[in-house]
Design a protein around this motif. Structure first.
Motif, PDB file in Angstrom:
ATOM      1  N   GLU A   3      99.953  57.761  29.460  1.00 62.82           N
ATOM      2  CA  GLU A   3     100.772  58.514  28.537  1.00 62.82           C
ATOM      3  C   GLU A   3     100.390  59.980  28.648  1.00 62.82           C
ATOM      4  O   GLU A   3      99.247  60.338  28.872  1.00 62.82           O
ATOM      5  CB  GLU A   3     100.565  58.036  27.097  1.00 62.82           C
ATOM      6  N   GLY A 136     106.893  47.732  28.462  1.00 57.67           N
ATOM      7  CA  GLY A 136     107.597  48.457  29.504  1.00 57.67           C
ATOM      8  C   GLY A 136     109.020  48.771  29.075  1.00 57.67           C
ATOM      9  O   GLY A 136     109.518  48.252  28.069  1.00 57.67           O
ATOM     10  N   VAL A 137     109.716  49.576  29.848  1.00 56.82           N
ATOM     11  CA  VAL A 137     111.070  49.985  29.464  1.00 56.82           C
ATOM     12  C   VAL A 137     112.068  48.839  29.557  1.00 56.82           C
ATOM     13  O   VAL A 137     113.186  48.956  29.065  1.00 56.82           O
ATOM     14  CB  VAL A 137     111.556  51.169  30.334  1.00 56.82           C
ATOM     15  N   SER A 161     111.225  50.489  36.265  1.00 54.29           N
ATOM     16  CA  SER A 161     109.889  50.733  35.725  1.00 54.29           C
ATOM     17  C   SER A 161     109.858  51.990  34.863  1.00 54.29           C
ATOM     18  O   SER A 161     108.910  52.187  34.102  1.00 54.29           O
ATOM     19  CB  SER A 161     108.877  50.896  36.869  1.00 54.29           C
ATOM     20  N   ASP A 162     110.884  52.837  34.968  1.00 59.36           N
ATOM     21  CA  ASP A 162     110.941  54.027  34.133  1.00 59.36           C
ATOM     22  C   ASP A 162     112.390  54.484  33.979  1.00 59.36           C
ATOM     23  O   ASP A 162     113.296  53.983  34.654  1.00 59.36           O
ATOM     24  CB  ASP A 162     110.072  55.154  34.708  1.00 59.36           C
ATOM     25  N   ASP A 290     105.514  59.408  30.891  1.00 60.77           N
ATOM     26  CA  ASP A 290     104.505  59.478  31.958  1.00 60.77           C
ATOM     27  C   ASP A 290     103.763  60.804  31.898  1.00 60.77           C
ATOM     28  O   ASP A 290     104.025  61.658  31.037  1.00 60.77           O
ATOM     29  CB  ASP A 290     105.149  59.230  33.323  1.00 60.77           C
ATOM     30  N   ARG A 295     109.621  61.341  32.452  1.00 57.41           N
ATOM     31  CA  ARG A 295     110.115  59.973  32.551  1.00 57.41           C
ATOM     32  C   ARG A 295     109.641  59.139  31.363  1.00 57.41           C
ATOM     33  O   ARG A 295     108.533  59.332  30.860  1.00 57.41           O
ATOM     34  CB  ARG A 295     109.627  59.291  33.837  1.00 57.41           C
ATOM     35  N   VAL A 297     108.352  55.610  30.272  1.00 61.91           N
ATOM     36  CA  VAL A 297     107.736  54.483  30.973  1.00 61.91           C
ATOM     37  C   VAL A 297     107.438  53.299  30.051  1.00 61.91           C
ATOM     38  O   VAL A 297     106.988  52.250  30.519  1.00 61.91           O
ATOM     39  CB  VAL A 297     106.432  54.920  31.678  1.00 61.91           C
TER      40      VAL A 297
END
Length: 586
Positions: A3, A136-137, A161-162, A290, A295, A297
């Protein structure tokens, strides 16, 4: 999951994130400010999935209520005429007052930052799970295939993944509106934890607010008209005051001072106004970014404000309603309450037009508030039919499975409706609903015919086959008349009884011909004997209960002719009721 400690430099108000389609067919991605500024040149909003559109429209309406609602400069009370005149002047101008909108967004600019340290947009700062890393997203995005949470999708498993910051905003707003129910991981500060898990309060709405409603909104020729048509400023059916403008419209989530991580159980009459409903925080959420701050995440999400939807007509103008005796008994209420109708994903919106444009028997007005609003504008000659010959009613929503804990399907259906049908007591409205009810009955006659033919076949498994075949025939029949009925509803006239009668006669004749064509095709497909008679039970031979294909055909044609008679006149239109597109829900 990493993060970032750096600020994410993204403002929902001034940075682009809203995908739009312009009138010329080109596409773009705009900020809230730019969407308002260019609304007249935008055809519509188009999100990552269709169902993102309504939550974004509601967000824009909440801003419009707060920034540009009519108000009396001297602090007096506005009259109905004042409000209508002000609305009409804005409609005639064809554009919003951008000084008001920019001024409002600048005043609350800190509340629209995606990671403001005290009031991040639609989120709770520093929200953390108890003993667990952020999800996760794939928990944020509705159409990502997951083993236990799967919505129809073109995505490959594990392919995300993002998200970009713009995508993150869109899915954040979507989840606040439609998030599924189910067991949640507790967050720090949540006091409603049982055995390390969090559940929605028993008997309450577990999904997002829109997930418990059949969301509808009206569409004009461009986004400016769409927002104006849904910007309800006056409603005589409201108990808490007819005017819906200025402070009376309510307080949006970003204007509240306190942000808490805890679940808040439902209380009667909450939300109590449109702005609160349009920005309702059904979840406590926090996006995870991220190390670049560019992004999304992950996400932290748990139950938030649980809405009350019983008798919520004052707060929610974008759903149809129904009387619920079951809820009256369950809640011990002195009178039958109104509950929102929810969409049935297997039924086209035109089949339930009555739920959207007609009053129920006994004078109960269960139409969406946005429909009543446009009817008022017509009655006051602010939007005469020449100005607005038809309005598109757009239905959107989500359906759920397994105790509402997973997304099952999405609803996205648009119906062009002649303006004549928006006046609930007009001859045009009542006559059109009568034909729709007759069309529904006629399709069931075709289904019954198929069952009778299966009986006449003498097959021991005829009942099972008939059940499967009749279901297929029902879908096929409604598909066959779908375009016809949509076209007839969009162009329904309002030129006197004779014209309306002739129009309905032609409409019924077209439905009849299409169903007869389907019947003929079915007979050619199965090529049965017309005269071989079959009996379900031996004792039926002593009666007239035998069935032949010829008899099934005769019954069907006689019943169809009666239901869709070419000589039928609209003498009993007052009893016109169509089958509801929306299911009853709670």
């Amino acid at each position: 999951m990493d993060e970032t400690d750096a600020r994410v430099a993204f403002s929902v108000a001034t940075d682009p994130w809203i995908p739009v389609i312009y009138l010329d067919g080109s596409r773009g991605e705009l900020s809230i400010v730019d969407v308002f500024d260019g609304a007249a040149s935008i055809r519509r909003i188009q999100g990552d999935v269709p169902m993102q559109e309504l939550p974004i429209v509601r967000l824009l309406l909440a801003i419009l209520y707060r920034a540009d609602s009519p108000s009396d400069a001297d602090g007096g009370v506005l009259s109905k005429k004042d409000v209508l005149d002000l609305w009409h002047s804005l409609w005639t101008a064809g554009k919003f007052d951008m000084d008001c909108i920019r001024g409002y967004l600048e005043h609350f600019s800190d509340r629209f930052w995606l990671d403001d340290p005290s009031h991040p947009f639609y989120q709770v700062p520093d929200l953390e799970y108890v003993g667990k890393e952020p999800d996760g997203v794939d928990e944020l995005v509705a159409d990502v295939p997951k083993p236990e949470k799967f919505l129809f999708s073109m995505r490959a498993r594990g392919a995300i993944s993002d998200l970009s910051l713009a995508e993150g905003v869109r899915w954040l707003i979507f989840q606040q509106s439609y998030a599924p129910a189910g067991i949640k991981t507790p967050v720090v500060g949540n006091s409603h934890v049982k055995s390390g898990k969090v559940y929605a309060p028993k008997g309450s709405v577990g999904t997002g607010l829109l997930g418990a409603e059949g969301g509808v909104f009206l569409e004009g020729e461009n986004l400016f008209q769409t927002l104006m048509l849904n910007w309800v400023l006056f409603d005589e059916k409201r108990k808490n005051g007819h005017l819906i403008c200025g402070n009376a419209a309510g307080i949006p989530s970003w204007e509240t001072e306190e942000t808490i991580p805890d679940l808040v159980p439902a209380t009667t009459g909450n939300p109590e106004d449109p702005v609160s409903a349009f920005t309702w925080q059904s979840r406590r959420m926090r996006l995870v970014f991220d190390e670049t701050g560019q992004r999304v995440v992950g996400v932290v999400s748990c139950y938030g404000d649980i809405p009350s939807i019983v008798n919520g007509t004052d707060a929610e103008p974008m759903t149809a309603w129904r009387k619920s005796e079951a809820q009256q008994k369950k809640l011990g209420l002195p009178s039958v309450p109104l509950m929102p109708r929810v969409h049935d994903s297997e039924r086209a919106i035109w089949r339930g037009l009555s739920a959207l444009v007609a009053k129920e028997e006994g004078g109960k007005d269960c139409r969406p508030g946005v429909v009543r609003w446009v009817e008022l504008l017509q009655e006051e000659d602010i939007l005469p039919r020449e100005t607005l010959p038809y309005v598109a009613i757009h239905a959107q929503g989500m359906s759920y499975g397994t105790q509402s804990s997973v997304f099952e399907d999405g609803v996205d259906d648009v119906l062009d409706v002649s303006s004549a049908l928006l006046r609930h007591d007009s001859r045009a409205c009542l006559s059109s609903l009568k034909v729709i009810a007759q069309a529904d009955e006629a399709v069931e006659l075709l289904v019954r015919f198929v069952r009778n033919v299966q009986r006449a076949s003498g097959d021991k498994s005829a009942k099972d086959k008939a059940r499967v075949k009749s279901s297929y025939v029902r879908v096929q029949a409604f598909g066959e008349i779908d375009h016809l009925c949509r076209d007839r509803i969009a162009h329904f006239p309002d030129d006197g009884d004779t014209v309306i009668d002739e129009y309905c006669i032609e409409w019924r004749a077209e439905i009849r011909n299409k169903l007869l064509f389907l019947e003929g095709g079915y007979l050619r497909e199965c090529a049965p004997s017309l005269f071989a008679e079959r009996y379900e039970k031996p004792e039926d031979k002593k009666s007239d209960r035998g069935m032949t294909v010829g008899k099934a055909d005769a019954i069907f044609r006689a019943s169809l002719n009666k239901t869709l008679s070419l000589l039928y006149k609209e003498k009993d239109s007052s009893k016109a009721v169509g089958s509801a597109t929306m299911s009853e829900g709670m």
